[in-house]
Design a protein around this motif. Structure first.
Motif, PDB file in Angstrom:
ATOM      1  N   SER A 241      49.718  42.831  35.215  1.00 53.78           N
ATOM      2  CA  SER A 241      50.406  41.000  34.288  1.00 53.78           C
ATOM      3  C   SER A 241      49.152  40.166  35.142  1.00 53.78           C
ATOM      4  O   SER A 241      49.312  38.961  34.538  1.00 53.78           O
ATOM      5  CB  SER A 241      51.811  41.219  34.354  1.00 53.78           C
ATOM      6  N   SER A 242      49.548  40.120  36.808  1.00 54.00           N
ATOM      7  CA  SER A 242      49.112  38.721  37.222  1.00 54.00           C
ATOM      8  C   SER A 242      47.628  38.511  36.568  1.00 54.00           C
ATOM      9  O   SER A 242      46.445  37.152  36.202  1.00 54.00           O
ATOM     10  CB  SER A 242      48.832  39.074  38.704  1.00 54.00           C
TER      11      SER A 242
ATOM     12  N   SER B 266      52.478  45.033  38.526  1.00 53.21           N
ATOM     13  CA  SER B 266      52.154  43.844  38.734  1.00 53.21           C
ATOM     14  C   SER B 266      51.146  42.813  39.375  1.00 53.21           C
ATOM     15  O   SER B 266      51.039  41.679  38.789  1.00 53.21           O
ATOM     16  CB  SER B 266      53.463  43.076  40.080  1.00 53.21           C
TER      17      SER B 266
END
Length: 101
Positions: free
Chosen positions: A95-96, A92
């Motif tokens: 991806s951010s 996460s």
């Protein structure tokens, strides 16, 4: 070892305990259950033909091995869960930040 000296109530209790353990799952036998069965065996053995000391040692070693394997499985399960959580957190964050592997 002969079990002929066990009374019918003890046999019924042991049989019902064994059947309830085997119907649910073989991995649900807890350490307390194992020790309870071991104590029942000792209490109901024939005093004229007691359990061989080697057999008793084998049973105690089986308990120690079982207990160690249970602890190891629990630790590995916790580790797997932690690594899974860490992996999802890293994914996460990556991806951010628009980072590709």
């Amino acid at each position: 070892m002969s079990i002929s000296s066990i009374s019918s109530t003890s046999t019924t209790t042991t049989a019902s305990t064994t059947s309830s353990s085997s119907t649910s799952s073989s991995s649900t036998l807890s350490g307390d259950s194992f020790l309870s069965l071991l104590v029942d065996q000792l209490q109901n053995q024939n005093p004229l033909d007691p359990t061989d000391s080697n057999e008793m040692m084998n049973q105690l070693m089986s308990y120690a091995s079982y207990d160690q394997q249970t602890t190891t499985n629990s630790t590995l399960s916790d580790l797997s869960s932690t690594l899974s959580d860490l992996s999802s957190t890293v994914s996460s964050i990556a991806s951010s930040l628009n980072i590709t592997a």
